[in-house]
Enzyme design. Sequence first.
Site, short mmCIF file in Angstrom:
data_model
loop_
_atom_site.label_atom_id
_atom_site.label_comp_id
_atom_site.label_asym_id
_atom_site.label_seq_id
_atom_site.Cartn_x
_atom_site.Cartn_y
_atom_site.Cartn_z
N SER A 128 26.07 20.62 34.27
CA SER A 128 25.02 21.48 34.83
C SER A 128 23.94 20.60 35.43
CB SER A 128 24.40 22.33 33.73
OG SER A 128 23.19 22.92 34.19
N TYR A 140 21.24 22.96 25.37
CA TYR A 140 22.15 23.16 26.51
C TYR A 140 22.18 21.90 27.39
CZ TYR A 140 24.17 25.21 30.74
OH TYR A 140 24.98 25.47 31.83
N SER A 143 23.93 19.09 25.72
CA SER A 143 25.38 19.30 25.62
C SER A 143 26.06 19.00 26.97
CB SER A 143 25.70 20.73 25.18
OG SER A 143 25.44 21.66 26.21
N1 LIG Z 1 26.15 30.12 36.13
C1 LIG Z 1 25.37 29.06 36.31
O1 LIG Z 1 24.31 29.13 36.94
C2 LIG Z 1 25.81 27.73 35.76
C3 LIG Z 1 25.10 26.60 36.17
C4 LIG Z 1 25.47 25.37 35.67
C5 LIG Z 1 26.53 25.25 34.80
N2 LIG Z 1 27.21 26.36 34.42
C6 LIG Z 1 28.33 26.18 33.49
O2 LIG Z 1 29.49 26.72 34.06
C7 LIG Z 1 30.36 27.20 33.02
C8 LIG Z 1 30.76 28.64 33.30
O3 LIG Z 1 29.58 29.40 33.34
P1 LIG Z 1 29.53 30.90 33.87
O4 LIG Z 1 28.19 31.08 34.47
O5 LIG Z 1 30.75 31.21 34.66
O6 LIG Z 1 29.53 31.69 32.48
P2 LIG Z 1 30.03 33.16 32.07
O7 LIG Z 1 30.08 34.04 33.25
O8 LIG Z 1 29.19 33.55 30.90
O9 LIG Z 1 31.52 32.87 31.56
C9 LIG Z 1 31.68 32.06 30.42
C10 LIG Z 1 33.15 31.88 30.14
O10 LIG Z 1 33.24 31.11 28.93
C11 LIG Z 1 34.10 31.76 28.03
N3 LIG Z 1 33.66 31.61 26.65
C12 LIG Z 1 32.40 31.75 26.16
N4 LIG Z 1 32.42 31.61 24.83
C13 LIG Z 1 33.72 31.38 24.48
C14 LIG Z 1 34.38 31.19 23.25
N5 LIG Z 1 33.72 31.19 22.08
N6 LIG Z 1 35.71 30.99 23.25
C15 LIG Z 1 36.41 31.00 24.41
N7 LIG Z 1 35.83 31.18 25.61
C16 LIG Z 1 34.51 31.38 25.63
C17 LIG Z 1 34.02 33.25 28.40
O11 LIG Z 1 35.27 33.86 28.05
P3 LIG Z 1 35.45 35.00 26.93
O12 LIG Z 1 34.12 35.69 26.76
O13 LIG Z 1 36.54 35.85 27.46
O14 LIG Z 1 35.87 34.24 25.71
C18 LIG Z 1 33.85 33.20 29.91
O15 LIG Z 1 35.09 33.21 30.56
C19 LIG Z 1 29.59 27.02 31.70
O16 LIG Z 1 29.99 25.84 31.08
C20 LIG Z 1 28.15 26.91 32.17
O17 LIG Z 1 27.35 26.18 31.27
C21 LIG Z 1 26.88 27.60 34.88
#
Ligand SMILES: NC(=O)c1ccc[n+]([C@@H]2O[C@H](COP(=O)([O-])OP(=O)(O)OC[C@H]3O[C@@H](n4cnc5c(N)ncnc54)[C@H](OP(=O)(O)O)[C@@H]3O)[C@@H](O)[C@H]2O)c1
Length: 240
Positions: A128, A140, A143
């Site tokens: 991130s 966060y 991590s």
């Molecule tokens: N969105 C942003 O602005 C942003 C920016 C920088 C970095 N990121 C990073 O990008 C990645 C994806 O983020 P996102 O925004 O797409 O998040 P999201 O929409 O909340 O999706 C999170 C994904 O992680 C899975 N997950 C969460 N807890 C889990 C668990 N206990 N076991 C298995 N799977 C789990 C969820 O699947 P299930 O609920 O089906 O298990 C879901 O598919 C993350 O690492 C986040 O930190 C996001």
Amino acid sequence: MTDKKTVIVTGGSRGIGAATCQKLLSKGFGVLSVSRTEPLLDGITHVPCDLMDPDGRRAVFKVLAERDDLFGLVNNAGIATPNLIEEFDHLIYERVMDLNTTAVAELSAAVIPTLIKNRQGRLINISSELILGFPTRTAYSASKAAVSSFVKTWALELGKYNICCNAIAPGPVETDLFVKNNPPGSSVREQKLNKIPLGRFGRPEDVAGVVTFLMSEEATFITGQTLYVCGGSSLGSVPV
Ligand SMILES: NC(=O)c1ccc[n+]([C@@H]2O[C@H](COP(=O)([O-])OP(=O)(O)OC[C@H]3O[C@@H](n4cnc5c(N)ncnc54)[C@H](OP(=O)(O)O)[C@@H]3O)[C@@H](O)[C@H]2O)c1
């Protein structure tokens, strides 16, 4: 080793992970989503797993490591639980670190022997841009800094096996996670938008395209890097 190239994506059920699965599928990769809920997209194999359950996830990782068609791993699943440092809560801290960092190391460690055997592979950690610091993100940001650091060590250890290891540091991307922490109409959301030179939030596809590039033949000489996919929002704060 088979001719088929299979990629594991953690958290392929929605957001950045779902877009990544879709893009990889369109490029001909076999795709496995490790997540609690089933991905909506056809053609993806769902591997049900709660990555916060250490015993359960280790059993799943053992099975995944036995696949001889493994080519790539995208460590994407993640959570953010914002709080100020003076509100430090050991349980919250442990949960964020466990999913965002420990599970990443464990799954990577499980599949790397197969990639070594195959003499090729790609490991991609979704980090991130908040590794540069952001209020309320002590756990966060730490991590995500850890998984960015992991790829430097792995690149050094695994280069001789033709395994490339990189991280992607997205800026704000409109997903469930982002909307939960930056609700429409909030000042933090407005501040983040104003910081993006390209004038818009990211889309999950913006990150998925870069993951797919790093999995491609075009990216065989890139390793140990963290690539910011942020519309320029990290500019002015990245150390040279
Ligand atoms: N969105 C942003 O602005 C942003 C920016 C920088 C970095 N990121 C990073 O990008 C990645 C994806 O983020 P996102 O925004 O797409 O998040 P999201 O929409 O909340 O999706 C999170 C994904 O992680 C899975 N997950 C969460 N807890 C889990 C668990 N206990 N076991 C298995 N799977 C789990 C969820 O699947 P299930 O609920 O089906 O298990 C879901 O598919 C993350 O690492 C986040 O930190 C996001």
